[in-house]
Scaffold this motif. Sequence first.
Motif, PDB file in Angstrom:
ATOM      1  N   GLN A  79       0.944  -1.291  -0.001  1.00 42.71           N
ATOM      2  CA  GLN A  79       0.086  -0.118  -0.076  1.00 42.71           C
ATOM      3  C   GLN A  79       0.815   1.297   0.005  1.00 42.71           C
ATOM      4  O   GLN A  79       1.930   1.367   0.594  1.00 42.71           O
ATOM      5  CB  GLN A  79      -0.870  -0.148   1.073  1.00 42.71           C
ATOM      6  CG  GLN A  79      -0.354  -0.336   2.368  1.00 42.71           C
ATOM      7  CD  GLN A  79      -1.181  -0.257   3.557  1.00 42.71           C
ATOM      8  OE1 GLN A  79      -2.297   0.282   3.723  1.00 42.71           O
ATOM      9  NE2 GLN A  79      -0.889  -1.545   4.374  1.00 42.71           N
ATOM     10  N   ASP A  89     -13.975   7.201   7.120  1.00 42.59           N
ATOM     11  CA  ASP A  89     -13.156   6.639   6.029  1.00 42.59           C
ATOM     12  C   ASP A  89     -12.751   5.056   6.058  1.00 42.59           C
ATOM     13  O   ASP A  89     -13.154   4.138   5.310  1.00 42.59           O
ATOM     14  CB  ASP A  89     -11.792   7.212   5.341  1.00 42.59           C
ATOM     15  CG  ASP A  89     -12.110   8.842   4.886  1.00 42.59           C
ATOM     16  OD1 ASP A  89     -13.483   8.883   4.569  1.00 42.59           O
ATOM     17  OD2 ASP A  89     -11.171   9.600   5.165  1.00 42.59           O
ATOM     18  N   LEU A  93     -14.396   1.805   3.850  1.00 42.15           N
ATOM     19  CA  LEU A  93     -13.520   1.042   3.383  1.00 42.15           C
ATOM     20  C   LEU A  93     -13.854  -0.252   3.819  1.00 42.15           C
ATOM     21  O   LEU A  93     -13.786  -1.509   3.046  1.00 42.15           O
ATOM     22  CB  LEU A  93     -11.981   1.312   3.717  1.00 42.15           C
ATOM     23  CG  LEU A  93     -11.297   2.348   3.022  1.00 42.15           C
ATOM     24  CD1 LEU A  93     -10.014   2.703   3.754  1.00 42.15           C
ATOM     25  CD2 LEU A  93     -11.224   2.230   1.528  1.00 42.15           C
ATOM     26  N   SER A 174      -6.708  -0.477   4.202  1.00 38.93           N
ATOM     27  CA  SER A 174      -6.272   0.566   3.299  1.00 38.93           C
ATOM     28  C   SER A 174      -7.089   0.504   1.867  1.00 38.93           C
ATOM     29  O   SER A 174      -7.646  -0.672   1.527  1.00 38.93           O
ATOM     30  CB  SER A 174      -4.768   0.428   2.970  1.00 38.93           C
ATOM     31  OG  SER A 174      -4.328  -0.701   1.974  1.00 38.93           O
ATOM     32  N   ASP A 175      -7.268   1.559   1.267  1.00 33.65           N
ATOM     33  CA  ASP A 175      -7.711   1.566  -0.068  1.00 33.65           C
ATOM     34  C   ASP A 175      -7.370   0.832  -1.023  1.00 33.65           C
ATOM     35  O   ASP A 175      -7.981  -0.013  -1.831  1.00 33.65           O
ATOM     36  CB  ASP A 175      -7.792   3.037  -0.804  1.00 33.65           C
ATOM     37  CG  ASP A 175      -8.846   3.152  -1.997  1.00 33.65           C
ATOM     38  OD1 ASP A 175      -8.135   3.382  -2.967  1.00 33.65           O
ATOM     39  OD2 ASP A 175      -9.935   2.934  -1.646  1.00 33.65           O
ATOM     40  N   GLN A 179      -9.277  -2.249  -3.116  1.00 29.61           N
ATOM     41  CA  GLN A 179      -9.292  -2.514  -4.351  1.00 29.61           C
ATOM     42  C   GLN A 179      -8.839  -3.812  -5.080  1.00 29.61           C
ATOM     43  O   GLN A 179      -9.171  -4.303  -5.938  1.00 29.61           O
ATOM     44  CB  GLN A 179      -8.401  -1.232  -5.229  1.00 29.61           C
ATOM     45  CG  GLN A 179      -9.007  -0.001  -4.950  1.00 29.61           C
ATOM     46  CD  GLN A 179      -8.379   1.241  -5.445  1.00 29.61           C
ATOM     47  OE1 GLN A 179      -6.936   0.833  -5.715  1.00 29.61           O
ATOM     48  NE2 GLN A 179      -8.553   2.613  -5.318  1.00 29.61           N
TER      49      GLN A 179
END
Length: 192
Positions: A79, A89, A93, A174-175, A179
Amino acid sequence: MGVEINWGFPESLSIWEFLNSPIATNTIFPVMGFVLLLVFNRNAQANRDQQQIILTQQQFSEPESAETAAATELVVNRQLPQAPVTEDDQRRLFNRGSASIARLKQYVDSLAENAPDGRRHRKYSNVPRHDYRPIVQMIVDDKSSKELTKEKAEKSIDAFSLWRPYQTGKRHLSDAIVQEIESFVDAVVPAT
């Protein structure tokens, strides 16, 4: 005062003579043998299925090897540095990752429900649903779904493995991880 029942056998016929008669040797014994064969075959198949369930669960429940841990750490550390994530946030997520995994679980459950025969359907329903990796592996090993190829199965197992440390919501996502999970799920689950 005794009541005599006539079973249709001559009184002079002993049990030994009956067991050696053509009616017993040509009809009754083969039918009994066939019934016993079916019972033992079904029990043996159930035992083989149970052993496969146990072995597959053990495969995924064993502690991670150094190689697997290093690969997971590589994915986690991949990440990019980001700004500090707020609780909102983090919740978003987690909800995104959870929704993707829920889609994948629903897909795997539908494959297990549509097993080609009752034996496999029972086998898959006997597997606990706290970890879907064994079910995915069994569906591929049994070749019970043409939709789930080896590549899709590997991506499914990767998605479940990647989500596993975050499923309780205690670790921060984490994004990039979300993803990656979404890309695995999108590659496996057909668009609706």
